[in-house]
Design a protein around this motif. Structure first.
Motif, PDB file in Angstrom:
ATOM      1  N   ILE A  52     -13.608 -42.126 -17.828  1.00 55.41           N
ATOM      2  CA  ILE A  52     -14.549 -42.795 -16.928  1.00 55.41           C
ATOM      3  C   ILE A  52     -14.343 -44.315 -16.988  1.00 55.41           C
ATOM      4  O   ILE A  52     -14.454 -44.912 -18.061  1.00 55.41           O
ATOM      5  CB  ILE A  52     -15.999 -42.474 -17.347  1.00 55.41           C
ATOM      6  N   PRO A  53     -14.053 -44.966 -15.851  1.00 51.09           N
ATOM      7  CA  PRO A  53     -13.928 -46.433 -15.864  1.00 51.09           C
ATOM      8  C   PRO A  53     -15.289 -47.076 -16.170  1.00 51.09           C
ATOM      9  O   PRO A  53     -16.314 -46.644 -15.657  1.00 51.09           O
ATOM     10  CB  PRO A  53     -13.488 -46.781 -14.443  1.00 51.09           C
ATOM     11  N   THR A  54     -15.293 -48.106 -17.011  1.00 51.44           N
ATOM     12  CA  THR A  54     -16.547 -48.759 -17.385  1.00 51.44           C
ATOM     13  C   THR A  54     -16.913 -49.913 -16.464  1.00 51.44           C
ATOM     14  O   THR A  54     -18.036 -50.399 -16.514  1.00 51.44           O
ATOM     15  CB  THR A  54     -16.465 -49.317 -18.825  1.00 51.44           C
ATOM     16  N   GLY A  55     -15.985 -50.375 -15.653  1.00 48.75           N
ATOM     17  CA  GLY A  55     -16.232 -51.534 -14.802  1.00 48.75           C
ATOM     18  C   GLY A  55     -15.927 -52.838 -15.513  1.00 48.75           C
ATOM     19  O   GLY A  55     -16.029 -53.906 -14.935  1.00 48.75           O
ATOM     20  N   GLU A  56     -15.569 -52.768 -16.777  1.00 46.01           N
ATOM     21  CA  GLU A  56     -15.216 -53.957 -17.561  1.00 46.01           C
ATOM     22  C   GLU A  56     -13.739 -53.931 -17.945  1.00 46.01           C
ATOM     23  O   GLU A  56     -13.312 -54.648 -18.833  1.00 46.01           O
ATOM     24  CB  GLU A  56     -16.070 -54.016 -18.828  1.00 46.01           C
ATOM     25  N   GLY A  57     -12.978 -53.052 -17.309  1.00 45.27           N
ATOM     26  CA  GLY A  57     -11.559 -52.930 -17.623  1.00 45.27           C
ATOM     27  C   GLY A  57     -11.244 -51.858 -18.642  1.00 45.27           C
ATOM     28  O   GLY A  57     -10.089 -51.559 -18.890  1.00 45.27           O
ATOM     29  N   GLY A  58     -12.261 -51.265 -19.241  1.00 42.37           N
ATOM     30  CA  GLY A  58     -12.054 -50.219 -20.235  1.00 42.37           C
ATOM     31  C   GLY A  58     -12.461 -48.853 -19.705  1.00 42.37           C
ATOM     32  O   GLY A  58     -12.758 -48.689 -18.525  1.00 42.37           O
ATOM     33  N   PHE A  59     -12.488 -47.883 -20.606  1.00 43.98           N
ATOM     34  CA  PHE A  59     -12.801 -46.513 -20.231  1.00 43.98           C
ATOM     35  C   PHE A  59     -13.774 -45.905 -21.230  1.00 43.98           C
ATOM     36  O   PHE A  59     -13.939 -46.401 -22.334  1.00 43.98           O
ATOM     37  CB  PHE A  59     -11.523 -45.679 -20.154  1.00 43.98           C
ATOM     38  N   ALA A  60     -14.432 -44.813 -20.808  1.00 43.95           N
ATOM     39  CA  ALA A  60     -15.402 -44.129 -21.661  1.00 43.95           C
ATOM     40  C   ALA A  60     -15.204 -42.623 -21.542  1.00 43.95           C
ATOM     41  O   ALA A  60     -14.727 -42.127 -20.525  1.00 43.95           O
ATOM     42  CB  ALA A  60     -16.827 -44.503 -21.241  1.00 43.95           C
ATOM     43  N   VAL A 123     -23.433 -38.538 -25.737  1.00 40.89           N
ATOM     44  CA  VAL A 123     -22.817 -39.456 -26.683  1.00 40.89           C
ATOM     45  C   VAL A 123     -21.607 -40.024 -25.945  1.00 40.89           C
ATOM     46  O   VAL A 123     -20.702 -39.279 -25.572  1.00 40.89           O
ATOM     47  CB  VAL A 123     -22.382 -38.751 -27.988  1.00 40.89           C
ATOM     48  N   ARG A 124     -21.641 -41.328 -25.708  1.00 45.11           N
ATOM     49  CA  ARG A 124     -20.557 -41.988 -24.958  1.00 45.11           C
ATOM     50  C   ARG A 124     -19.677 -42.781 -25.915  1.00 45.11           C
ATOM     51  O   ARG A 124     -20.149 -43.638 -26.640  1.00 45.11           O
ATOM     52  CB  ARG A 124     -21.119 -42.898 -23.876  1.00 45.11           C
ATOM     53  N   VAL A 125     -18.391 -42.487 -25.877  1.00 45.53           N
ATOM     54  CA  VAL A 125     -17.382 -43.208 -26.630  1.00 45.53           C
ATOM     55  C   VAL A 125     -16.703 -44.150 -25.650  1.00 45.53           C
ATOM     56  O   VAL A 125     -16.261 -43.719 -24.587  1.00 45.53           O
ATOM     57  CB  VAL A 125     -16.330 -42.222 -27.210  1.00 45.53           C
ATOM     58  N   ARG A 126     -16.649 -45.432 -26.019  1.00 51.63           N
ATOM     59  CA  ARG A 126     -15.967 -46.358 -25.127  1.00 51.63           C
ATOM     60  C   ARG A 126     -15.287 -47.453 -25.914  1.00 51.63           C
ATOM     61  O   ARG A 126     -15.577 -47.666 -27.090  1.00 51.63           O
ATOM     62  CB  ARG A 126     -16.903 -46.916 -24.083  1.00 51.63           C
ATOM     63  N   ALA A 127     -14.394 -48.124 -25.232  1.00 50.67           N
ATOM     64  CA  ALA A 127     -13.700 -49.260 -25.831  1.00 50.67           C
ATOM     65  C   ALA A 127     -14.426 -50.536 -25.442  1.00 50.67           C
ATOM     66  O   ALA A 127     -14.961 -50.645 -24.344  1.00 50.67           O
ATOM     67  CB  ALA A 127     -12.257 -49.300 -25.328  1.00 50.67           C
ATOM     68  N   PHE A 128     -14.461 -51.483 -26.354  1.00 51.80           N
ATOM     69  CA  PHE A 128     -15.074 -52.771 -26.081  1.00 51.80           C
ATOM     70  C   PHE A 128     -14.208 -53.530 -25.079  1.00 51.80           C
ATOM     71  O   PHE A 128     -13.012 -53.711 -25.297  1.00 51.80           O
ATOM     72  CB  PHE A 128     -15.209 -53.575 -27.377  1.00 51.80           C
ATOM     73  N   GLY A 129     -14.814 -53.950 -23.964  1.00 59.29           N
ATOM     74  CA  GLY A 129     -14.095 -54.741 -22.957  1.00 59.29           C
ATOM     75  C   GLY A 129     -12.828 -54.060 -22.497  1.00 59.29           C
ATOM     76  O   GLY A 129     -12.835 -52.895 -22.136  1.00 59.29           O
ATOM     77  N   LYS A 130     -11.736 -54.792 -22.542  1.00 59.09           N
ATOM     78  CA  LYS A 130     -10.443 -54.280 -22.074  1.00 59.09           C
ATOM     79  C   LYS A 130      -9.533 -53.891 -23.229  1.00 59.09           C
ATOM     80  O   LYS A 130      -8.316 -53.956 -23.114  1.00 59.09           O
ATOM     81  CB  LYS A 130      -9.744 -55.346 -21.225  1.00 59.09           C
ATOM     82  N   THR A 131     -10.130 -53.477 -24.347  1.00 57.84           N
ATOM     83  CA  THR A 131      -9.309 -53.189 -25.519  1.00 57.84           C
ATOM     84  C   THR A 131      -8.511 -51.897 -25.400  1.00 57.84           C
ATOM     85  O   THR A 131      -7.799 -51.550 -26.312  1.00 57.84           O
ATOM     86  CB  THR A 131     -10.158 -53.152 -26.815  1.00 57.84           C
ATOM     87  N   GLY A 132      -8.615 -51.207 -24.285  1.00 56.30           N
ATOM     88  CA  GLY A 132      -7.787 -50.033 -24.057  1.00 56.30           C
ATOM     89  C   GLY A 132      -8.360 -48.749 -24.585  1.00 56.30           C
ATOM     90  O   GLY A 132      -9.559 -48.531 -24.532  1.00 56.30           O
ATOM     91  N   GLY A 133      -7.506 -47.925 -25.115  1.00 58.51           N
ATOM     92  CA  GLY A 133      -7.918 -46.621 -25.596  1.00 58.51           C
ATOM     93  C   GLY A 133      -7.013 -46.177 -26.715  1.00 58.51           C
ATOM     94  O   GLY A 133      -6.311 -46.980 -27.315  1.00 58.51           O
ATOM     95  N   GLY A 134      -7.036 -44.891 -26.968  1.00 57.23           N
ATOM     96  CA  GLY A 134      -6.210 -44.323 -28.020  1.00 57.23           C
ATOM     97  C   GLY A 134      -6.947 -43.227 -28.750  1.00 57.23           C
ATOM     98  O   GLY A 134      -7.987 -42.740 -28.295  1.00 57.23           O
ATOM     99  N   ASP A 135      -6.417 -42.853 -29.884  1.00 58.44           N
ATOM    100  CA  ASP A 135      -6.993 -41.769 -30.688  1.00 58.44           C
ATOM    101  C   ASP A 135      -8.283 -42.222 -31.364  1.00 58.44           C
ATOM    102  O   ASP A 135      -8.426 -43.398 -31.715  1.00 58.44           O
ATOM    103  CB  ASP A 135      -5.995 -41.308 -31.748  1.00 58.44           C
ATOM    104  N   PHE A 136      -9.188 -41.260 -31.557  1.00 60.03           N
ATOM    105  CA  PHE A 136     -10.426 -41.534 -32.288  1.00 60.03           C
ATOM    106  C   PHE A 136     -10.952 -40.258 -32.914  1.00 60.03           C
ATOM    107  O   PHE A 136     -10.552 -39.161 -32.551  1.00 60.03           O
ATOM    108  CB  PHE A 136     -11.495 -42.162 -31.371  1.00 60.03           C
ATOM    109  N   THR A 137     -11.856 -40.432 -33.884  1.00 63.83           N
ATOM    110  CA  THR A 137     -12.611 -39.319 -34.456  1.00 63.83           C
ATOM    111  C   THR A 137     -14.085 -39.598 -34.207  1.00 63.83           C
ATOM    112  O   THR A 137     -14.521 -40.754 -34.216  1.00 63.83           O
ATOM    113  CB  THR A 137     -12.359 -39.136 -35.966  1.00 63.83           C
ATOM    114  N   LEU A 138     -14.824 -38.532 -33.968  1.00 61.89           N
ATOM    115  CA  LEU A 138     -16.248 -38.633 -33.664  1.00 61.89           C
ATOM    116  C   LEU A 138     -16.977 -37.536 -34.407  1.00 61.89           C
ATOM    117  O   LEU A 138     -16.533 -36.385 -34.430  1.00 61.89           O
ATOM    118  CB  LEU A 138     -16.466 -38.485 -32.153  1.00 61.89           C
ATOM    119  N   LYS A 139     -18.113 -37.907 -35.015  1.00 66.96           N
ATOM    120  CA  LYS A 139     -18.920 -36.915 -35.714  1.00 66.96           C
ATOM    121  C   LYS A 139     -20.392 -37.268 -35.562  1.00 66.96           C
ATOM    122  O   LYS A 139     -20.784 -38.405 -35.787  1.00 66.96           O
ATOM    123  CB  LYS A 139     -18.553 -36.864 -37.204  1.00 66.96           C
ATOM    124  N   ILE A 140     -21.188 -36.285 -35.150  1.00 71.07           N
ATOM    125  CA  ILE A 140     -22.640 -36.446 -35.131  1.00 71.07           C
ATOM    126  C   ILE A 140     -23.195 -35.554 -36.226  1.00 71.07           C
ATOM    127  O   ILE A 140     -22.820 -34.389 -36.360  1.00 71.07           O
ATOM    128  CB  ILE A 140     -23.254 -36.116 -33.749  1.00 71.07           C
TER     129      ILE A 140
END
Length: 149
Positions: A52-60, A123-140
């Motif tokens: 999902i585009p965030t409108g700030e150059g990053g994605f969620a 639960v929305r995972v996103r990158a700060f600003g235009k920092t791009g993307g990549g691998d991540f781990t998520l746990k609730i």
């Protein structure tokens, strides 16, 4: 000589000949459908330009989870590839809580919150600003209340 009926007749005929060849535009076939986030289990995923585009150059990327009133939860988001932000969003679209940088001094995110209403949350995972993307781990994690003596 052009009569007053020639021009409308010409455009009317042109329209009748053109309409059958107009292709209708199809709506996007993929609907918004966040993945289910398992409780108390770490997942590995990837944030990319297909999200999902965030409108700030990053994605969620969004995940859904069912939470109950008075649940206390922690949401832990870690990535070595991007500066992470985690948000908890209620069914009505309001942001319940968010965290940018966790207490460990890194750009990972760690969020603690108490749930005030039962329901489905995002639960929305996103990158700060235009920092791009990549691998991540998520746990609730549903935290256990402290039992009194």
């Amino acid at each position: 000589m052009v009569s007053r009926f020639s021009i409308p007749l010409f455009f009317g005929t042109l329209l009748l000949l053109t309409v059958p060849f107009i292709t209708p535009i199809k709506a996007q076939s993929i609907l918004y459908n966040p993945l289910s986030l398992p409780m108390n289990r770490k997942i590995n995923d990837r944030l990319s330009a297909k999200d999902i585009p965030t409108g700030e150059g990053g994605f969620a990327r969004d995940y859904q989870v069912r939470l109950e009133k008075n649940d206390q939860v922690s949401i832990d988001l870690k990535s070595e590839d991007f500066d992470s932000i985690v948000l908890l969003i209620a069914e009505d679209g309001t942001t319940v809580a968010e965290n940018d940088d966790g207490p460990d001094g890194t750009t990972n995110s760690l969020l603690f919150t108490r749930i005030t209403e039962s329901g489905r949350y995002i639960v929305r995972v996103r990158a700060f600003g235009k920092t791009g993307g990549g691998d991540f781990t998520l746990k609730i994690t549903r935290l256990q209340p402290i039992q009194g003596d």
